[in-house]
Write a protein that holds these residues in place. Sequence first.
Motif, mmCIF file in Angstrom:
data_model
loop_
_atom_site.group_PDB
_atom_site.id
_atom_site.type_symbol
_atom_site.label_atom_id
_atom_site.label_comp_id
_atom_site.label_asym_id
_atom_site.label_seq_id
_atom_site.Cartn_x
_atom_site.Cartn_y
_atom_site.Cartn_z
ATOM 1 N N UNK A 19 -3.553 -9.899 -2.526
ATOM 2 C CA UNK A 19 -3.345 -11.224 -3.482
ATOM 3 C C UNK A 19 -2.622 -11.004 -4.977
ATOM 4 N N UNK A 20 -3.908 -11.231 -5.475
ATOM 5 C CA UNK A 20 -3.983 -10.577 -6.875
ATOM 6 C C UNK A 20 -4.866 -10.041 -7.635
ATOM 7 N N UNK A 21 -5.175 -8.498 -6.578
ATOM 8 C CA UNK A 21 -5.710 -7.659 -7.233
ATOM 9 C C UNK A 21 -5.014 -6.054 -6.978
ATOM 10 N N UNK A 22 -4.864 -5.291 -7.481
ATOM 11 C CA UNK A 22 -4.153 -4.179 -6.847
ATOM 12 C C UNK A 22 -4.991 -3.327 -7.885
ATOM 13 N N UNK A 23 -5.100 -2.123 -7.245
ATOM 14 C CA UNK A 23 -5.925 -0.975 -6.644
ATOM 15 C C UNK A 23 -4.918 0.125 -7.070
ATOM 16 N N UNK A 24 -4.687 1.131 -8.073
ATOM 17 C CA UNK A 24 -3.998 2.391 -8.435
ATOM 18 C C UNK A 24 -4.838 3.705 -8.731
ATOM 19 N N UNK A 25 -4.751 4.963 -8.192
ATOM 20 C CA UNK A 25 -5.421 6.201 -7.809
ATOM 21 C C UNK A 25 -4.701 6.889 -8.789
ATOM 22 N N UNK A 26 -4.631 8.239 -9.470
ATOM 23 C CA UNK A 26 -4.334 8.837 -10.017
ATOM 24 C C UNK A 26 -5.192 10.145 -10.097
ATOM 25 N N UNK A 30 0.573 -1.477 -0.003
ATOM 26 C CA UNK A 30 -0.003 -0.269 0.358
ATOM 27 C C UNK A 30 1.126 1.230 0.508
ATOM 28 N N UNK A 31 0.409 2.089 -0.701
ATOM 29 C CA UNK A 31 1.355 3.256 -0.435
ATOM 30 C C UNK A 31 0.012 4.515 -0.488
ATOM 31 N N UNK A 32 -0.839 4.135 0.435
ATOM 32 C CA UNK A 32 -2.098 5.473 1.004
ATOM 33 C C UNK A 32 -1.512 7.141 0.209
ATOM 34 N N UNK A 33 -2.494 7.700 -0.310
ATOM 35 C CA UNK A 33 -3.586 6.771 -1.251
ATOM 36 C C UNK A 33 -3.770 6.956 -2.597
ATOM 37 N N UNK A 34 -2.760 6.273 -2.910
ATOM 38 C CA UNK A 34 -2.169 6.314 -4.127
ATOM 39 C C UNK A 34 -2.420 4.692 -4.657
ATOM 40 N N UNK A 35 -2.654 3.571 -4.021
ATOM 41 C CA UNK A 35 -1.860 1.935 -4.162
ATOM 42 C C UNK A 35 -2.333 1.087 -2.836
ATOM 43 N N UNK A 36 -3.423 0.155 -3.357
ATOM 44 C CA UNK A 36 -3.933 -1.183 -2.517
ATOM 45 C C UNK A 36 -3.268 -1.970 -3.164
ATOM 46 N N UNK A 37 -3.230 -2.581 -2.875
ATOM 47 C CA UNK A 37 -2.860 -4.223 -3.240
ATOM 48 C C UNK A 37 -3.256 -5.542 -1.868
ATOM 49 N N UNK A 66 -10.218 15.116 -11.770
ATOM 50 C CA UNK A 66 -10.762 14.156 -10.889
ATOM 51 C C UNK A 66 -9.856 12.474 -10.476
ATOM 52 N N UNK A 67 -10.003 11.462 -10.681
ATOM 53 C CA UNK A 67 -8.941 10.515 -10.261
ATOM 54 C C UNK A 67 -9.393 9.661 -11.212
ATOM 55 N N UNK A 68 -8.139 9.456 -11.775
ATOM 56 C CA UNK A 68 -8.239 7.718 -12.474
ATOM 57 C C UNK A 68 -7.508 7.021 -11.556
ATOM 58 N N UNK A 69 -8.873 5.592 -12.056
ATOM 59 C CA UNK A 69 -8.531 3.909 -11.130
ATOM 60 C C UNK A 69 -8.163 3.190 -11.957
#
Length: 119
Positions: A27-34, A18-25, A39-42
């Motif tokens: 298991x095999x799922x990763x969310x990235x916010x930009x 994790x790299x709040x508030x940009x990355x949450x990972x 606005x924000x890209x997911x």
Amino acid sequence: MNLTWWNGAGLRNKSDASDAPKVLEYSDIRWELEDLGGGTRLTLWHSIDRRFISWGAAGWHVCLDVLDQLLAGEPIGRIVGAEAMKFGGWQRLNAEYAKQFGVKAQACASGGSRIVNRG
């Protein structure tokens, strides 16, 4: 972090990265916010068995539609697992994603699904 899987089973665990508030990972799922300024890209990364990739894509599409409704102040409630397959448009999304990924759309087995959703 609390995750709720398609079958309702809860899981409390630490994320893999994790790299709040940009990355949450997890298991095999990763969310990235930009941040895009206005606005924000997911970006969502999820490792899915290729045979079921259209199911996963359609499931995540429904999940993001639910999130969109919630953020718009018009919540429609939680839709997970086999419920997502009954959600209006899921069959169409499944077929469209199968075509996009160049795979055969898998028929849905009654009573279950491989779709995983967070709650």
